[in-house]
Scaffold this motif. Structure first.
Motif, PDB file in Angstrom:
ATOM      1  N   ALA A 152       0.830  -1.214   0.000  1.00 45.10           N
ATOM      2  CA  ALA A 152       0.000   0.000   0.000  1.00 45.10           C
ATOM      3  C   ALA A 152       0.858   1.256   0.000  1.00 45.10           C
ATOM      4  O   ALA A 152       0.561   2.224  -0.702  1.00 45.10           O
ATOM      5  N   LYS A 153       1.949   1.242   0.761  1.00 47.72           N
ATOM      6  CA  LYS A 153       2.857   2.391   0.792  1.00 47.72           C
ATOM      7  C   LYS A 153       3.477   2.633  -0.583  1.00 47.72           C
ATOM      8  O   LYS A 153       3.623   3.777  -1.028  1.00 47.72           O
ATOM      9  N   ARG A 154       3.845   1.554  -1.260  1.00 42.43           N
ATOM     10  CA  ARG A 154       4.510   1.679  -2.558  1.00 42.43           C
ATOM     11  C   ARG A 154       3.544   2.156  -3.636  1.00 42.43           C
ATOM     12  O   ARG A 154       3.931   2.934  -4.512  1.00 42.43           O
ATOM     13  N   ILE A 155       2.296   1.702  -3.561  1.00 44.57           N
ATOM     14  CA  ILE A 155       1.300   2.198  -4.518  1.00 44.57           C
ATOM     15  C   ILE A 155       1.002   3.666  -4.247  1.00 44.57           C
ATOM     16  O   ILE A 155       0.873   4.466  -5.179  1.00 44.57           O
ATOM     17  N   ASP A 156       0.885   4.029  -2.966  1.00 38.08           N
ATOM     18  CA  ASP A 156       0.683   5.442  -2.589  1.00 38.08           C
ATOM     19  C   ASP A 156       1.767   6.324  -3.193  1.00 38.08           C
ATOM     20  O   ASP A 156       1.481   7.388  -3.760  1.00 38.08           O
ATOM     21  N   CYS A 157       2.991   5.893  -3.083  1.00 43.44           N
ATOM     22  CA  CYS A 157       4.129   6.652  -3.592  1.00 43.44           C
ATOM     23  C   CYS A 157       4.037   6.797  -5.115  1.00 43.44           C
ATOM     24  O   CYS A 157       4.283   7.875  -5.667  1.00 43.44           O
ATOM     25  N   PHE A 158       3.643   5.717  -5.781  1.00 43.50           N
ATOM     26  CA  PHE A 158       3.495   5.707  -7.239  1.00 43.50           C
ATOM     27  C   PHE A 158       2.410   6.686  -7.688  1.00 43.50           C
ATOM     28  O   PHE A 158       2.624   7.507  -8.600  1.00 43.50           O
TER      29      PHE A 158
ATOM     30  N   ARG B 275       0.549  10.886 -21.714  1.00 39.52           N
ATOM     31  CA  ARG B 275       1.715  11.414 -21.004  1.00 39.52           C
ATOM     32  C   ARG B 275       2.168  10.463 -19.896  1.00 39.52           C
ATOM     33  O   ARG B 275       3.366  10.239 -19.703  1.00 39.52           O
ATOM     34  N   ILE B 276       1.197   9.906 -19.175  1.00 38.32           N
ATOM     35  CA  ILE B 276       1.546   8.972 -18.099  1.00 38.32           C
ATOM     36  C   ILE B 276       2.194   7.718 -18.676  1.00 38.32           C
ATOM     37  O   ILE B 276       3.237   7.256 -18.201  1.00 38.32           O
ATOM     38  N   LYS B 277       1.590   7.163 -19.713  1.00 36.99           N
ATOM     39  CA  LYS B 277       2.124   5.931 -20.287  1.00 36.99           C
ATOM     40  C   LYS B 277       3.511   6.146 -20.879  1.00 36.99           C
ATOM     41  O   LYS B 277       4.407   5.304 -20.720  1.00 36.99           O
TER      42      LYS B 277
ATOM     43  N   ASN C 264       1.581  14.480  -8.798  1.00 35.98           N
ATOM     44  CA  ASN C 264       2.423  15.660  -8.600  1.00 35.98           C
ATOM     45  C   ASN C 264       3.489  15.810  -9.687  1.00 35.98           C
ATOM     46  O   ASN C 264       4.368  16.677  -9.572  1.00 35.98           O
ATOM     47  N   ASN C 265       3.373  14.971 -10.708  1.00 32.81           N
ATOM     48  CA  ASN C 265       4.213  15.094 -11.907  1.00 32.81           C
ATOM     49  C   ASN C 265       5.719  15.042 -11.604  1.00 32.81           C
ATOM     50  O   ASN C 265       6.505  15.817 -12.130  1.00 32.81           O
ATOM     51  N   TYR C 266       6.108  14.103 -10.720  1.00 33.65           N
ATOM     52  CA  TYR C 266       7.540  13.932 -10.480  1.00 33.65           C
ATOM     53  C   TYR C 266       7.936  12.446 -10.555  1.00 33.65           C
ATOM     54  O   TYR C 266       8.867  11.987  -9.894  1.00 33.65           O
ATOM     55  N   MET C 267       7.248  11.676 -11.371  1.00 31.07           N
ATOM     56  CA  MET C 267       7.477  10.239 -11.456  1.00 31.07           C
ATOM     57  C   MET C 267       8.882   9.930 -11.976  1.00 31.07           C
ATOM     58  O   MET C 267       9.324  10.469 -12.976  1.00 31.07           O
ATOM     59  N   ASN C 268       9.572   9.023 -11.268  1.00 32.25           N
ATOM     60  CA  ASN C 268      10.868   8.536 -11.703  1.00 32.25           C
ATOM     61  C   ASN C 268      11.027   7.083 -11.258  1.00 32.25           C
ATOM     62  O   ASN C 268      10.091   6.485 -10.728  1.00 32.25           O
ATOM     63  N   LYS C 269      12.186   6.519 -11.476  1.00 36.49           N
ATOM     64  CA  LYS C 269      12.390   5.101 -11.179  1.00 36.49           C
ATOM     65  C   LYS C 269      12.216   4.781  -9.705  1.00 36.49           C
ATOM     66  O   LYS C 269      11.853   3.659  -9.344  1.00 36.49           O
ATOM     67  N   GLU C 270      12.471   5.749  -8.851  1.00 41.47           N
ATOM     68  CA  GLU C 270      12.330   5.524  -7.406  1.00 41.47           C
ATOM     69  C   GLU C 270      10.877   5.263  -7.007  1.00 41.47           C
ATOM     70  O   GLU C 270      10.613   4.676  -5.957  1.00 41.47           O
ATOM     71  N   GLN C 271       9.928   5.721  -7.816  1.00 45.55           N
ATOM     72  CA  GLN C 271       8.514   5.476  -7.517  1.00 45.55           C
ATOM     73  C   GLN C 271       7.989   4.209  -8.195  1.00 45.55           C
ATOM     74  O   GLN C 271       6.996   3.646  -7.754  1.00 45.55           O
ATOM     75  N   ILE C 272       8.629   3.772  -9.256  1.00 42.57           N
ATOM     76  CA  ILE C 272       8.140   2.611 -10.008  1.00 42.57           C
ATOM     77  C   ILE C 272       8.837   1.314  -9.600  1.00 42.57           C
ATOM     78  O   ILE C 272       8.187   0.296  -9.327  1.00 42.57           O
TER      79      ILE C 272
END
Length: 314
Positions: free
Chosen positions: A171-177, A226-228, A183-191
């Motif tokens: 749940a924490k990891r999905i929340d982060c994702f 954009r997300i994909k 908030n438009n800051y997706m990177n490898k640390e979230q995926i």
């Protein structure tokens, strides 16, 4: 049931995915197509010489790009005596498994082609009603151990459920994702923390992502694109740490290909046929121990994200 009762048994292929047929057609007669990777009750997975995984399944498994389905439900491939590494041959328009089982590809076999049409416009009202339908379904039928806890906590505000350690961390990891997307800051640390997290042949984090990405493959808007695009650029399929089968499933989803039961849920979710929606959820939830629930949560969360950002489509 003893496997030796099946010696020289032959089944017919009833359907096959495009990727499976391309592999079969390019192979010469009496040549090895691949080697068995893993064996389950309803599925035999095998690898070709490039490391790509394909599946031979009973007909109660849904169609998929890398899968061939045979004309029987009453089967347990584990009883045939096959072992990991056993070779699978092409022989006279058949798959031959150790001289024990032949699978014939004939006139009654058909190429499975997904019929779900891509959408650029969403019916927000219909999707909102379908989310309510899913909420009841996951409460009654959802499997524990994966993404169910995340959904109950974040979208239904249900806190009287006692989750396990894996469920809490997931749940924490999905929340982060999701926060990274919002908030438009997706990177490898979230995926990357999601990929390979969980137990089973296809870990829960992977199943969630497959369901999520599959929606983005069907709903084609500026926002979903954009997300994909960001996801595709961030996921290095050759370097991710997960199971072979799950890596293959993620690879297919990223390439815009996914299996039948997932597509049926997405297509139903875009419409207003509640009976069809419930049936598609039922079939999806039957996959694996928690995989069906995890896939469904990924699908529904993607739809929630899309309708909540409806004004960003322009």
């Amino acid at each position: 049931m003893k496997w030796d009762k099946y010696i020289f048994t032959e089944f017919a292929a009833i359907s096959y995915g495009k990727d499976f047929m391309e592999l079969f057609n390019q192979m010469e007669d009496l040549k090895i197509i691949g080697e068995i990777h893993s064996i389950y009750r309803n599925v035999i997975n095998f690898k070709d010489d490039k490391g790509i995984i394909y599946a031979i399944s009973s007909e109660n498994i849904g169609n998929s790009p890398f899968t061939l389905r045979v004309n029987t439900k009453d089967i347990d491939f584990r009883t045939f005596g096959f072992k990991k590494g056993d070779a699978i041959f092409k022989s006279n328009n058949r798959l031959n498994l150790q001289g024990i089982l032949n699978i014939k590809l004939g006139l009654d076999s058909c190429l499975w082609m997904p019929k779900v049409k891509k959408k650029a416009i969403l019916n927000k009202a219909a999707i909102a009603q379908n989310i309510k339908c899913f909420n009841k379904f996951i409460l009654e039928k959802g499997s524990v151990g994966g993404c169910r806890y995340y959904y109950l906590k974040n979208y239904l505000n249900i806190n009287n459920y006692r989750p396990g350690i894996v469920e809490i961390e997931l749940a924490k990891r999905i929340d982060c994702f999701i926060d990274a997307i919002n908030n438009n800051y997706m990177n490898k640390e979230q995926i990357n923390p999601l990929i390979g997290f969980g137990i089973g042949l296809t870990p829960s984090g992977d199943d969630f992502l497959v369901g999520f990405i599959s929606v983005l493959n069907i709903v084609i808007t500026n926002y979903s694109y954009r997300i994909k695009k960001k996801l595709i650029n961030l996921v290095d399929i050759d370097k991710i740490s997960t199971t072979d089968v799950s890596r293959q499933t993620l690879y297919a989803a990223i390439k815009g290909r996914t299996e039948e039961h997932i597509l049926n849920v997405i297509d139903s979710f875009l419409g207003e046929d509640k009976k069809r929606l419930k049936f598609s959820f039922k079939k999806l939830f039957e996959i694996g121990s928690s995989s069906g629930t995890d896939l469904a949560v990924g699908i529904v969360v993607a739809f929630i994200l899309l309708i909540n950002n409806f004004n960003m489509e322009e």
